[in-house]
Write an enzyme that holds these catalytic residues in place. Sequence first.
Site, mmCIF file in Angstrom:
data_model
loop_
_atom_site.group_PDB
_atom_site.id
_atom_site.type_symbol
_atom_site.label_atom_id
_atom_site.label_comp_id
_atom_site.label_asym_id
_atom_site.label_seq_id
_atom_site.Cartn_x
_atom_site.Cartn_y
_atom_site.Cartn_z
ATOM 1 N N CYS A 19 -20.302 -2.901 -16.120
ATOM 2 C CA CYS A 19 -20.111 -2.535 -14.713
ATOM 3 C C CYS A 19 -21.136 -3.238 -13.818
ATOM 4 O O CYS A 19 -22.335 -3.173 -14.070
ATOM 5 C CB CYS A 19 -20.256 -1.025 -14.557
ATOM 6 S SG CYS A 19 -20.175 -0.500 -12.835
ATOM 7 N N GLU B 73 0.831 -1.211 0.000
ATOM 8 C CA GLU B 73 0.000 0.000 0.000
ATOM 9 C C GLU B 73 0.861 1.255 0.000
ATOM 10 O O GLU B 73 0.583 2.200 -0.724
ATOM 11 C CB GLU B 73 -0.943 0.007 1.210
ATOM 12 C CG GLU B 73 -2.044 -1.042 1.139
ATOM 13 C CD GLU B 73 -2.912 -0.901 -0.098
ATOM 14 O OE1 GLU B 73 -3.000 0.197 -0.670
ATOM 15 O OE2 GLU B 73 -3.499 -1.912 -0.518
ATOM 16 N N CYS C 156 -26.359 3.206 -10.640
ATOM 17 C CA CYS C 156 -25.481 4.366 -10.821
ATOM 18 C C CYS C 156 -26.255 5.568 -11.376
ATOM 19 O O CYS C 156 -26.738 5.545 -12.501
ATOM 20 C CB CYS C 156 -24.333 3.999 -11.758
ATOM 21 S SG CYS C 156 -23.189 5.356 -12.008
ATOM 22 N N CYS D 140 -19.427 1.307 -18.757
ATOM 23 C CA CYS D 140 -20.618 1.052 -17.948
ATOM 24 C C CYS D 140 -21.362 -0.224 -18.373
ATOM 25 O O CYS D 140 -22.057 -0.832 -17.555
ATOM 26 C CB CYS D 140 -21.566 2.244 -18.016
ATOM 27 S SG CYS D 140 -20.748 3.777 -17.543
ATOM 28 N N CYS E 33 -14.463 1.727 -14.181
ATOM 29 C CA CYS E 33 -14.951 3.091 -13.968
ATOM 30 C C CYS E 33 -13.800 4.081 -14.175
ATOM 31 O O CYS E 33 -13.443 4.840 -13.294
ATOM 32 C CB CYS E 33 -15.559 3.236 -12.577
ATOM 33 S SG CYS E 33 -16.569 4.726 -12.419
#
Length: 355
Positions: free
Chosen positions: A209, A46, A215, A206, A199
């Site tokens: 998605c 990370e 959405c 989309c 995205c």
Amino acid sequence: MHHVLDMRAALLRWYDEQGRSLPWRVRPEDRARGVIPDPYAVWLSEVMSQQTTLAHAAPYWGKFLAEFPTATDLANAEREIVLSMWAGLGYYARARNLHKCAGVVRDEYRGVFPTDQKTLLTLPGIGPYTAATIAAICADEATNIVDGNVERVISRIFAYQDALPKGRKALRELAGTLVRADRPGDYGQALMDLGAGICAPKNPDCDICPWAEWCKAHAQGQETLYPKKEKKKTIPVRHGYAYVLRCGDYFLVEARPDQGLLGGMLGIPTSNWGEKPASHNAAPQTKDGHRNWQRAGEIKHVFTHFELRLDVFTAETSDRLEGEWTRESAGLPTVFKKVVKLAQKKTGPSGPAKS
Ligand code: SF4
């Protein structure tokens, strides 16, 4: 709020089938085989992958884990070694904090990397995003994981009207309304994958998605309107001189002061950096008095808050009596790699170009 459960189920299903495999990631199928995520390894991944691409960070992660398999190994290493292994990843305060954090884990947690969000937040260099991610992945804590990609997804899902960065806090709270105790680590990683892939900022896909039916931005056909952003201020430009003093293949380097940008890193001597070009007072002196500096050109490097333009000068000397000399630019921050490269281009890797 039953649609929240539907949304989570749809996202997790998609993640199970199509989420990314990453070198440090413990996928659901790995967990099923009994693999347990190592918080130290997750933390490294990370910290390294912030502000850079995963492809760029991955080799560093592998190298660090091979060299320092545990937080204690990392803490026991010389800080200079850690910093030079970090070179190229940028944001050097992070490398210094990395080493400091490993020290705290060794000294205060007997080398066992904490996994709860509250404790993680007290460690050097660990912010809300990293703490939330480690706690969710390693301790199944139902945390709210929000990075830049997640912000984009959430702002589109809710057609969030406030501009960032001002609206960021409330947007994150909105993301928090989707948090549940069911597979929090996988959910967070799925959300990050969705933002990093489907995205996308410019051309979200989309059609494939898993969240399309919920959405709002998609329903409006206005996906790329979000997240709304305040107008960017242009970043200031700073100027300075850099001096590459060469002796054959070697060049002079110096450790930068701990405080300030690139603190503790090895660098090429430079003048101060300021709004106006500085004076040449900082040019390194040599015993033989040779200061036949030639201008090699200018390099530009963009830091978070300003753009640096360094006028690069280079000179040849016949002795290496004072200071620290190296032939390798691999351990230098990127800005100085650019400086060395430019100076070498001007002169060839060993000595002035014959004309
Ligand atoms: S439907 Fe489109 S805009 Fe909405 S979350 Fe999915 S990819 Fe993003």
